[in-house]
Design a protein around this motif. Structure first.
Motif, PDB file in Angstrom:
ATOM      1  N   UNK A  81      45.604  21.559  44.089  1.00  0.00           N
ATOM      2  CA  UNK A  81      44.721  22.673  43.979  1.00  0.00           C
ATOM      3  C   UNK A  81      44.515  23.490  45.374  1.00  0.00           C
ATOM      4  N   UNK A  82      45.048  24.677  45.313  1.00  0.00           N
ATOM      5  CA  UNK A  82      44.475  25.463  46.490  1.00  0.00           C
ATOM      6  C   UNK A  82      43.630  26.813  46.106  1.00  0.00           C
ATOM      7  N   UNK A  83      42.560  26.639  46.812  1.00  0.00           N
ATOM      8  CA  UNK A  83      41.840  27.614  46.472  1.00  0.00           C
ATOM      9  C   UNK A  83      41.606  28.790  47.399  1.00  0.00           C
ATOM     10  N   UNK A  84      41.949  30.107  47.037  1.00  0.00           N
ATOM     11  CA  UNK A  84      42.318  31.208  48.008  1.00  0.00           C
ATOM     12  C   UNK A  84      41.046  32.188  47.875  1.00  0.00           C
ATOM     13  N   UNK A  85      40.365  32.554  48.984  1.00  0.00           N
ATOM     14  CA  UNK A  85      39.478  33.562  49.149  1.00  0.00           C
ATOM     15  C   UNK A  85      40.274  34.776  49.771  1.00  0.00           C
ATOM     16  N   UNK A  86      40.264  35.713  48.936  1.00  0.00           N
ATOM     17  CA  UNK A  86      41.182  36.955  48.845  1.00  0.00           C
ATOM     18  C   UNK A  86      40.278  37.958  49.217  1.00  0.00           C
ATOM     19  N   UNK A  87      40.516  38.723  50.233  1.00  0.00           N
ATOM     20  CA  UNK A  87      39.542  39.732  50.757  1.00  0.00           C
ATOM     21  C   UNK A  87      39.980  40.681  51.888  1.00  0.00           C
ATOM     22  N   UNK A  88      39.227  41.627  52.315  1.00  0.00           N
ATOM     23  CA  UNK A  88      39.708  42.145  53.554  1.00  0.00           C
ATOM     24  C   UNK A  88      40.659  43.328  53.415  1.00  0.00           C
ATOM     25  N   UNK A  89      41.729  43.595  54.557  1.00  0.00           N
ATOM     26  CA  UNK A  89      42.667  44.299  54.388  1.00  0.00           C
ATOM     27  C   UNK A  89      43.753  44.119  53.430  1.00  0.00           C
ATOM     28  N   UNK A  90      43.989  42.803  53.013  1.00  0.00           N
ATOM     29  CA  UNK A  90      45.063  42.404  52.166  1.00  0.00           C
ATOM     30  C   UNK A  90      44.587  43.095  50.725  1.00  0.00           C
ATOM     31  N   UNK A  91      43.359  43.185  50.613  1.00  0.00           N
ATOM     32  CA  UNK A  91      43.143  43.696  49.138  1.00  0.00           C
ATOM     33  C   UNK A  91      43.260  45.271  48.987  1.00  0.00           C
ATOM     34  N   UNK A  92      42.934  46.106  50.146  1.00  0.00           N
ATOM     35  CA  UNK A  92      43.145  47.301  49.941  1.00  0.00           C
ATOM     36  C   UNK A  92      44.372  48.179  50.146  1.00  0.00           C
ATOM     37  N   UNK A  93      45.234  47.202  51.057  1.00  0.00           N
ATOM     38  CA  UNK A  93      46.780  47.543  51.211  1.00  0.00           C
ATOM     39  C   UNK A  93      47.483  47.594  50.118  1.00  0.00           C
ATOM     40  N   UNK A  94      48.185  48.427  49.670  1.00  0.00           N
ATOM     41  CA  UNK A  94      49.048  48.311  48.204  1.00  0.00           C
ATOM     42  C   UNK A  94      50.047  47.473  48.362  1.00  0.00           C
ATOM     43  N   UNK A  95      50.824  47.549  49.494  1.00  0.00           N
ATOM     44  CA  UNK A  95      52.143  46.772  49.734  1.00  0.00           C
ATOM     45  C   UNK A  95      51.816  45.192  49.901  1.00  0.00           C
ATOM     46  N   UNK A  96      50.435  44.909  50.701  1.00  0.00           N
ATOM     47  CA  UNK A  96      50.055  43.778  50.842  1.00  0.00           C
ATOM     48  C   UNK A  96      49.541  42.871  49.652  1.00  0.00           C
ATOM     49  N   UNK A  97      48.899  43.761  48.867  1.00  0.00           N
ATOM     50  CA  UNK A  97      48.261  43.450  47.372  1.00  0.00           C
ATOM     51  C   UNK A  97      49.496  43.080  46.488  1.00  0.00           C
ATOM     52  N   UNK A  98      50.601  43.732  46.484  1.00  0.00           N
ATOM     53  CA  UNK A  98      51.887  43.292  45.648  1.00  0.00           C
ATOM     54  C   UNK A  98      52.495  42.115  46.343  1.00  0.00           C
ATOM     55  N   UNK A  99      52.478  42.115  47.503  1.00  0.00           N
ATOM     56  CA  UNK A  99      53.027  40.644  48.021  1.00  0.00           C
ATOM     57  C   UNK A  99      52.247  39.472  47.969  1.00  0.00           C
ATOM     58  N   UNK A 100      50.940  39.747  47.925  1.00  0.00           N
ATOM     59  CA  UNK A 100      49.815  38.579  47.651  1.00  0.00           C
ATOM     60  C   UNK A 100      50.026  38.159  46.055  1.00  0.00           C
ATOM     61  N   UNK A 101      50.198  39.124  45.085  1.00  0.00           N
ATOM     62  CA  UNK A 101      50.498  39.010  44.003  1.00  0.00           C
ATOM     63  C   UNK A 101      51.647  38.059  43.593  1.00  0.00           C
ATOM     64  N   UNK A 102      52.781  38.350  44.207  1.00  0.00           N
ATOM     65  CA  UNK A 102      53.930  37.640  43.980  1.00  0.00           C
ATOM     66  C   UNK A 102      53.870  36.226  44.648  1.00  0.00           C
ATOM     67  N   UNK A 103      53.368  36.091  45.665  1.00  0.00           N
ATOM     68  CA  UNK A 103      53.196  34.738  46.396  1.00  0.00           C
ATOM     69  C   UNK A 103      52.326  33.866  45.715  1.00  0.00           C
TER      70      UNK A 103
END
Length: 299
Positions: A30-52
């Motif tokens: 199990x890996x717990x990920x706290x998701x926030x900051x710039x990664x949440x509001x940048x569309x390209x980073x958000x899409x990459x995060x979801x894929x990862x």
């Protein structure tokens, strides 16, 4: 075959081969990920995060996401004309503010993350700490010393909570390999009287990671990690070193509570906690599946 004659396919195959030991290390972990900051509001980073995150699931990892939403909350408060009160630099969460906090965190933010993961091929489920008794909290309080009397004074922050008990049974059910769901958790908890409270997302992620006995807690932030006095990345910190790093000024400001969350998680059974740069594309994969990682790990 030399490097000049290798094709992109060769490099891709080589990367996958080199990642194999790390993939095996995190299989069924199990890996717990706290998701926030710039990664949440940048569309390209958000899409990459979801894929990862979806890729992690397909590689045998159990990702559990806890998200923040401070900028989005502040934006809606401003649009609604609700003025925020601050005490000693900390936002006070009154009834009206708490209404907005829960609306934003459990509503549009949570569901946008769920949709992004599902669009990428995963099976995400949105929750808050109020669901299935996931996160029971106590009212948080802070103190400050009066400069004249030197007496400690209590600062009332309103409906701000700190985790008191975490029941992860619903998370274990969702992440079971018969179901393969990816939990996405808004950090809103409740107390013994059923009152709702806003919980710092880092703190909530640390408490959930500890309750799950997670292999890793990954705290995405807007810096590369913990930097030394020469602004170079510190790759590894031992949990017992934190007090010394604060005392000599290496760690200061907003990094202190993040490292406190990381060290508390490690001392409570998490295999390691990592502070890493959410602005870097594929930061999750670099941290978990490469030799040197991508941030500062607390062990």
């Amino acid at each position: 075959m030399n490097d000049e004659t290798k094709t992109p396919a060769h490099y891709a195959a080589s990367t996958l081969s080199e990642a194999l030991p790390f993939i095996q290390r995190y299989d069924r972990q199990t890996v717990v990920i706290k998701y926030g900051g710039h990664a949440m509001v940048d569309e390209a980073l958000s899409e990459a995060f979801a894929r990862d995150v979806v890729l992690l699931k397909h590689l045998g990892v159990n990702p559990v996401i806890v998200h923040g939403g401070g900028p989005q909350i502040a934006s809606l408060l401003e649009r609604l004309g609700i003025k925020s009160e601050f005490r000693d630099g900390l936002r006070v969460t009154d009834d009206a503010t708490m209404e907005v906090v829960e609306m934003v965190l459990s509503g549009p933010i949570n569901k946008s993350i769920v949709r992004a993961i599902n669009k990428a091929g995963g099976k995400a489920v949105g929750l808050s700490g109020s669901d299935a008794d996931l996160m029971k909290v106590r009212r948080a309080s802070r103190t400050k010393k009066d400069p004249d009397s030197q007496v400690e004074q209590l600062i009332d922050l309103g409906f701000v909570g700190e985790p008191e008990r975490v029941d992860v049974s619903v998370l274990k059910l969702l992440t079971d390999y018969d179901y393969d769901f990816i939990p996405v958790i808004a950090p809103v908890g409740f107390d013994g009287e059923g009152k709702r409270y806003n919980v710092n997302a880092d703190t909530a992620a640390g408490a959930i990671a500890s309750a799950l006995g997670a292999s890793r807690l990954l705290l995405l932030t807007d810096v590369a990690g913990v930097l030394d006095k020469d602004k170079q990345l510190i790759r590894e910190i031992r949990a017992d070193d934190l007090d010394g790093l604060i005392a000599d000024g290496t760690v200061s400001g907003g990094m202190i509570p993040k490292l406190e969350t990381a060290t508390n998680a490690v001392k409570n059974g998490v295999g390691g906690a990592v502070i890493l740069d959410g602005r870097a594309k594929h930061a999750l994969l670099m941290e978990l599946f490469t030799e040197h990682g991508a941030g500062t790990i607390v062990l």
